[in-house]
Design an enzyme around this catalytic site. Structure first.
Site, PDB file in Angstrom:
ATOM      1  N   ASP A   9     -44.004 -12.824  44.605  1.00 41.50           N
ATOM      2  CA  ASP A   9     -43.656 -11.891  43.405  1.00 41.50           C
ATOM      3  C   ASP A   9     -44.369 -10.695  43.667  1.00 41.50           C
ATOM      4  O   ASP A   9     -44.756  -9.750  42.721  1.00 41.50           O
ATOM      5  CB  ASP A   9     -43.554 -12.143  42.103  1.00 41.50           C
ATOM      6  CG  ASP A   9     -42.580 -13.373  41.710  1.00 41.50           C
ATOM      7  OD1 ASP A   9     -41.760 -13.908  42.762  1.00 41.50           O
ATOM      8  OD2 ASP A   9     -42.408 -13.786  40.644  1.00 41.50           O
ATOM      9  N   ASP A  51     -38.977 -12.229  41.610  1.00 41.05           N
ATOM     10  CA  ASP A  51     -38.059 -12.055  40.310  1.00 41.05           C
ATOM     11  C   ASP A  51     -36.803 -11.313  40.549  1.00 41.05           C
ATOM     12  O   ASP A  51     -37.194 -10.151  41.185  1.00 41.05           O
ATOM     13  CB  ASP A  51     -39.220 -11.587  39.304  1.00 41.05           C
ATOM     14  CG  ASP A  51     -39.568 -12.416  38.227  1.00 41.05           C
ATOM     15  OD1 ASP A  51     -39.536 -13.797  38.520  1.00 41.05           O
ATOM     16  OD2 ASP A  51     -40.005 -12.030  37.179  1.00 41.05           O
ATOM     17  N   HIS A  53     -34.176 -10.263  38.414  1.00 39.60           N
ATOM     18  CA  HIS A  53     -33.268 -10.623  36.977  1.00 39.60           C
ATOM     19  C   HIS A  53     -31.973  -9.766  36.882  1.00 39.60           C
ATOM     20  O   HIS A  53     -31.969  -8.649  37.249  1.00 39.60           O
ATOM     21  CB  HIS A  53     -34.021 -10.342  35.696  1.00 39.60           C
ATOM     22  CG  HIS A  53     -35.219 -11.242  35.732  1.00 39.60           C
ATOM     23  ND1 HIS A  53     -35.251 -12.530  35.712  1.00 39.60           N
ATOM     24  CD2 HIS A  53     -36.509 -10.946  35.605  1.00 39.60           C
ATOM     25  CE1 HIS A  53     -36.476 -13.013  35.493  1.00 39.60           C
ATOM     26  NE2 HIS A  53     -37.402 -12.176  35.484  1.00 39.60           N
ATOM     27  N   HIS A  59     -35.938 -14.170  27.812  1.00 39.02           N
ATOM     28  CA  HIS A  59     -36.887 -13.889  28.507  1.00 39.02           C
ATOM     29  C   HIS A  59     -37.552 -12.579  28.408  1.00 39.02           C
ATOM     30  O   HIS A  59     -38.585 -12.223  28.708  1.00 39.02           O
ATOM     31  CB  HIS A  59     -36.564 -14.081  30.068  1.00 39.02           C
ATOM     32  CG  HIS A  59     -37.877 -14.057  31.191  1.00 39.02           C
ATOM     33  ND1 HIS A  59     -38.897 -14.734  30.903  1.00 39.02           N
ATOM     34  CD2 HIS A  59     -37.852 -13.328  32.086  1.00 39.02           C
ATOM     35  CE1 HIS A  59     -39.628 -14.408  31.997  1.00 39.02           C
ATOM     36  NE2 HIS A  59     -39.248 -13.357  32.857  1.00 39.02           N
ATOM     37  N   HIS A  73     -38.011  -6.264  33.320  1.00 40.35           N
ATOM     38  CA  HIS A  73     -38.627  -6.165  34.705  1.00 40.35           C
ATOM     39  C   HIS A  73     -37.967  -6.743  35.674  1.00 40.35           C
ATOM     40  O   HIS A  73     -37.162  -7.729  35.611  1.00 40.35           O
ATOM     41  CB  HIS A  73     -40.125  -6.804  34.839  1.00 40.35           C
ATOM     42  CG  HIS A  73     -40.195  -8.404  34.315  1.00 40.35           C
ATOM     43  ND1 HIS A  73     -40.026  -8.903  33.248  1.00 40.35           N
ATOM     44  CD2 HIS A  73     -39.868  -9.480  35.232  1.00 40.35           C
ATOM     45  CE1 HIS A  73     -39.899 -10.230  33.091  1.00 40.35           C
ATOM     46  NE2 HIS A  73     -40.058 -10.501  34.593  1.00 40.35           N
ATOM     47  N   LYS A  98     -35.219 -15.568  42.235  1.00 40.19           N
ATOM     48  CA  LYS A  98     -35.307 -16.625  41.110  1.00 40.19           C
ATOM     49  C   LYS A  98     -34.918 -15.726  39.486  1.00 40.19           C
ATOM     50  O   LYS A  98     -35.397 -14.552  39.650  1.00 40.19           O
ATOM     51  CB  LYS A  98     -36.523 -17.249  41.099  1.00 40.19           C
ATOM     52  CG  LYS A  98     -37.837 -16.339  40.923  1.00 40.19           C
ATOM     53  CD  LYS A  98     -39.012 -17.299  41.135  1.00 40.19           C
ATOM     54  CE  LYS A  98     -40.230 -16.455  41.287  1.00 40.19           C
ATOM     55  NZ  LYS A  98     -40.588 -15.909  39.970  1.00 40.19           N
ATOM     56  N   CYS A 140     -46.368 -16.811  38.062  1.00 40.99           N
ATOM     57  CA  CYS A 140     -45.535 -17.269  38.983  1.00 40.99           C
ATOM     58  C   CYS A 140     -46.468 -17.878  40.065  1.00 40.99           C
ATOM     59  O   CYS A 140     -45.823 -18.742  40.741  1.00 40.99           O
ATOM     60  CB  CYS A 140     -44.781 -15.972  39.377  1.00 40.99           C
ATOM     61  SG  CYS A 140     -43.738 -15.502  38.007  1.00 40.99           S
TER      62      CYS A 140
END
Length: 192
Positions: A9, A51, A53, A59, A73, A98, A140
């Site tokens: 990340d 990450d 999203h 979350h 984020h 992810k 993470c």
């Protein structure tokens, strides 16, 4: 037997100036790039996680508690989800995305665009040992390293190439690493 580097990340939103910045994130990006340049054949494989999203539900929060909920984020399609410009990406062979529709901390929850899991990808290339770097030591990186060990990979966290959010949670992560027989080198960058 082969060794892989897992870069966790190292994205714009987790570095200074991002929506969820970790102090030292940009320096970690630069440090990883320097090590990649100087390490030669230390790693047979280099992979990264992101990450990524779309709509991770609870979350994200407008009033985050920074434990289970966070400011928005790494939204797909934004510059925040891109790798930090200090991270040289030419050796990265695969990227594991992810958290599209849920919270996801471990790179082992991610998949490539072709749907391959991190554990499957590593095993398919004969990897038995992993070294983990990136952001954040206490979130993470912690989850990825613990899952790597649980998956049976000999695991080392290169702490000098990680940045933690807070001292208390970073110290707790280090204790979890010790309990899981995860090796560690150096010290993480932790501002708070």
């Amino acid at each position: 037997m082969s060794r892989a580097l897992i870069i966790v990340d190292v994205q714009n939103d987790f570095c200074e100036g991002g929506s969820l910045p970790v102090t030292g994130g940009a320096a970690v990006a630069k440090g990883i790039s320097l090590v990649l340049d100087r390490a030669g054949d230390r790693w047979e494989h280099v992979v990264a996680t992101k990450d990524y999203h779309v709509d991770p539900g609870a979350h994200f929060s407008e009033h985050p508690d920074y434990v289970d909920t966070w400011p928005a984020h790494c939204l797909v399609g934004t510059t925040g989800s891109e790798f930090h410009p200090e991270l040289v990406t030419d050796r990265i062979e695969a990227i594991f995305h992810k958290g599209a529709h849920q919270a996801a901390y471990s790179g082992f929850e991610g998949k490539t665009e072709d749907g391959e899991t991190l554990a499957g990808w590593l095993r398919g290339r004969g990897v038995t040992e992993v070294e983990v770097v990136g952001i954040a030591t206490d979130h993470c990186v912690r989850a990825t390293a613990l899952d790597a060990a649980a998956e049976g990979f000999t695991t080392t966290v290169l702490l000098e190439l990680t940045a933690g959010v807070a001292r208390g949670t970073t110290d707790a992560a280090l204790e979890q690493f010790r309990a899981a027989s995860i090796a560690m080198t150096g010290k993480p960058v932790v501002d708070a």
